[in-house]
Motif scaffolding. Structure first.
Motif, PDB file in Angstrom:
ATOM      1  N   TRP A  65       0.944  -1.193  -0.006  1.00 44.10           N
ATOM      2  CA  TRP A  65       0.213   0.049   0.207  1.00 44.10           C
ATOM      3  C   TRP A  65       1.023   1.185  -0.130  1.00 44.10           C
ATOM      4  O   TRP A  65       2.090   1.138   0.277  1.00 44.10           O
ATOM      5  CB  TRP A  65      -0.934  -0.108   1.202  1.00 44.10           C
ATOM      6  N   LEU A  66       0.150   2.267  -0.306  1.00 43.39           N
ATOM      7  CA  LEU A  66       1.043   3.655  -0.607  1.00 43.39           C
ATOM      8  C   LEU A  66       0.193   4.571   0.613  1.00 43.39           C
ATOM      9  O   LEU A  66      -0.719   4.751   0.754  1.00 43.39           O
ATOM     10  CB  LEU A  66       0.855   4.096  -1.883  1.00 43.39           C
ATOM     11  N   VAL A  67       1.544   5.513   0.773  1.00 47.04           N
ATOM     12  CA  VAL A  67       0.930   6.721   1.311  1.00 47.04           C
ATOM     13  C   VAL A  67       0.917   7.733   0.338  1.00 47.04           C
ATOM     14  O   VAL A  67       2.115   7.970  -0.462  1.00 47.04           O
ATOM     15  CB  VAL A  67       1.781   7.449   2.806  1.00 47.04           C
ATOM     16  N   SER A 109      -2.906  -2.677  -2.844  1.00 50.12           N
ATOM     17  CA  SER A 109      -4.236  -3.169  -2.033  1.00 50.12           C
ATOM     18  C   SER A 109      -4.904  -1.688  -1.644  1.00 50.12           C
ATOM     19  O   SER A 109      -6.180  -1.583  -1.523  1.00 50.12           O
ATOM     20  CB  SER A 109      -3.812  -3.902  -0.394  1.00 50.12           C
ATOM     21  N   GLY A 110      -4.060  -0.601  -1.362  1.00 48.56           N
ATOM     22  CA  GLY A 110      -4.629   0.457  -1.014  1.00 48.56           C
ATOM     23  C   GLY A 110      -3.698   1.784  -1.059  1.00 48.56           C
ATOM     24  O   GLY A 110      -2.502   1.637  -1.402  1.00 48.56           O
ATOM     25  N   ILE A 111      -4.572   3.005  -0.921  1.00 50.97           N
ATOM     26  CA  ILE A 111      -3.639   4.100  -0.881  1.00 50.97           C
ATOM     27  C   ILE A 111      -4.245   5.085   0.022  1.00 50.97           C
ATOM     28  O   ILE A 111      -5.546   5.312   0.056  1.00 50.97           O
ATOM     29  CB  ILE A 111      -3.633   4.796  -2.329  1.00 50.97           C
ATOM     30  N   GLY A 167      -4.334  -6.393   3.763  1.00 47.66           N
ATOM     31  CA  GLY A 167      -3.785  -7.366   4.012  1.00 47.66           C
ATOM     32  C   GLY A 167      -3.660  -7.621   5.666  1.00 47.66           C
ATOM     33  O   GLY A 167      -4.476  -7.362   6.273  1.00 47.66           O
ATOM     34  N   GLN A 168      -2.288  -8.144   5.960  1.00 49.58           N
ATOM     35  CA  GLN A 168      -2.257  -8.013   7.454  1.00 49.58           C
ATOM     36  C   GLN A 168      -1.860  -6.816   8.172  1.00 49.58           C
ATOM     37  O   GLN A 168      -1.936  -6.755   9.271  1.00 49.58           O
ATOM     38  CB  GLN A 168      -1.004  -9.127   7.735  1.00 49.58           C
ATOM     39  N   PHE A 169      -1.686  -5.816   7.399  1.00 52.11           N
ATOM     40  CA  PHE A 169      -1.466  -4.309   8.052  1.00 52.11           C
ATOM     41  C   PHE A 169      -2.769  -3.759   8.586  1.00 52.11           C
ATOM     42  O   PHE A 169      -3.675  -4.059   8.020  1.00 52.11           O
ATOM     43  CB  PHE A 169      -0.987  -3.360   6.904  1.00 52.11           C
ATOM     44  N   VAL A 210      -1.512   5.619  11.721  1.00 55.41           N
ATOM     45  CA  VAL A 210      -0.721   4.392  12.728  1.00 55.41           C
ATOM     46  C   VAL A 210      -0.587   3.082  12.093  1.00 55.41           C
ATOM     47  O   VAL A 210      -1.708   2.797  11.834  1.00 55.41           O
ATOM     48  CB  VAL A 210      -1.519   4.615  14.111  1.00 55.41           C
ATOM     49  N   VAL A 211       0.516   2.664  12.174  1.00 55.02           N
ATOM     50  CA  VAL A 211       0.695   1.404  11.484  1.00 55.02           C
ATOM     51  C   VAL A 211       1.032   0.468  12.396  1.00 55.02           C
ATOM     52  O   VAL A 211       1.714   0.295  13.359  1.00 55.02           O
ATOM     53  CB  VAL A 211       1.818   1.402  10.574  1.00 55.02           C
ATOM     54  N   SER A 212       0.133  -0.869  12.163  1.00 51.98           N
ATOM     55  CA  SER A 212       0.375  -2.293  12.984  1.00 51.98           C
ATOM     56  C   SER A 212       0.586  -3.367  12.054  1.00 51.98           C
ATOM     57  O   SER A 212       0.077  -3.222  10.960  1.00 51.98           O
ATOM     58  CB  SER A 212      -0.870  -2.547  13.895  1.00 51.98           C
ATOM     59  N   HIS A 213       1.236  -4.436  12.523  1.00 49.31           N
ATOM     60  CA  HIS A 213       1.502  -5.639  11.725  1.00 49.31           C
ATOM     61  C   HIS A 213       1.480  -6.777  12.635  1.00 49.31           C
ATOM     62  O   HIS A 213       2.424  -6.567  13.284  1.00 49.31           O
ATOM     63  CB  HIS A 213       2.454  -5.590  10.852  1.00 49.31           C
TER      64      HIS A 213
END
Ligand code: ZN
Length: 334
Positions: A65-67, A109-111, A167-169, A210-213
């Protein structure tokens, strides 16, 4: 008649000189180069490739995915004097290189779009359509996406923030603020077709991410702050190891503002590592003849990155935080 002609000539000359001076000043960059960093271990699945401004590609090998994904980066003369469109060839060339360097399939998957200024939002709808990705952002960004005919089912408007599962993010969009600059504020209230002037892209809402995995545990591990703004208390209760800290326009703000920004983003989250982003002049390309181009700081007319860096370094020393400036095409492994 003669007087009118003379007046018009003088006026035209004055305007031309003023535009010339402006273009010159907008192409004058402070001296700056990034010191080489020791190589990192590269066997980690979760990684992020930085692409100037707050654009970045995140992947775990399965889901990418992108920012923002702002790769058009039109030259300054074009930004000032013409209407902008997506530079499709340039944008796709950058993304091809991203997939190649991350050794992943060409899929998104996403932006997530940080806010609706053109240096964040312009290319995102195009990329979403090319790669079937879902777009996340504010109502103002939705107006930009509608101007490019993005189907409604591909956009999720998040006026109150929210969570994007990629996905898993797990990516949490948190309402934040833009750095207080002359360009801050305003909403796009109707679809914005291209080509459009840079100033037609109003800020809308500004988000932090805020990112989790699961590979890095159940708690979030990174905070991305695209613009150098904050809402007091926005990170209350949040702990992260790493902060991607936007510095655009920060160098023109007072020292107390910088200290408060650092406090909110870094001290209150107990971060150990800070990577500076959005410090670069986004009228410079990311690739030239297929080769990466080193980023240049924003021109002095708009920002004072050396000053920001000096103060942020002082804070990082005091708080024992590792501070680095990210260059385009660098990959960070988690
Ligand atoms: Zn902005």
């Amino acid at each position: 008649m003669r007087l009118l002609r003379i007046s018009l000539t003088v006026l035209t000359c004055t305007v031309l000189i003023a535009v010339g001076a402006l273009v010159f000043l907008l192409q004058t960059h402070p001296d700056f180069s990034i010191t080489e960093r020791p190589a990192q271990p590269t066997d980690k699945a979760v990684r992020m490739l930085f692409l100037g401004t707050s654009s970045m590609a995140w992947t775990d090998g399965q889901s990418t995915w992108l920012v923002d994904g702002f790769f058009s980066r039109q030259p300054v003369g074009e930004v000032l004097l013409s209407r902008l469109k997506v530079e499709e060839g340039r944008v796709l060339e950058v993304l091809d290189e991203v997939f190649r360097r991350l050794e992943i399939p060409a899929a998104l998957s996403g932006i997530v779009v940080a806010h609706s200024h053109y240096d964040h939002s312009l290319d995102a709808p195009f990329l979403a359509m090319q790669f079937g990705a879902r777009l996340y952002g504010s109502q103002s960004t939705w107006q930009i996406a509608q101007g490019q005919n993005l189907p409604a089912m591909q956009m999720e408007v998040m006026q109150q923030g929210g969570v994007a599962s990629l996905g898993q993010f797990e990516l949490k969009l948190v309402l934040s603020a833009h750095a207080p600059t002359g360009f801050t504020g305003g909403f796009n209230t109707q679809p914005l077709p291209l080509p459009a002037r840079a100033l037609s892209f109003k800020e809308g809402l500004s988000y932090s991410f805020v990112v989790s995995h699961p590979a890095l545990g159940p708690a979030p591990f990174a905070l991305i702050q695209p613009s150098a703004g904050f809402l007091p208390g926005q990170n209350k209760g949040l702990t992260v190891n790493t902060v991607f800290l936007g510095t655009g326009g920060l160098g023109k703000l007072d020292e107390q503002y910088m200290a408060d920004y650092w406090q909110e983003m870094v001290v209150s989250t107990r971060a150990k590592k800070v990577y500076l982003i959005h410090w670069d002049d986004f009228t410079q390309p990311l690739l030239a003849q297929g080769k990466p181009v080193a980023l240049k700081p924003m021109p002095r007319l708009l920002d004072d990155f050396p000053r920001s860096l000096e103060l942020l370094k002082m804070f990082s020393k005091r708080d024992e935080v590792d501070l680095q400036v990210l260059n385009a095409w660098e990959i960070i492994y988690f």
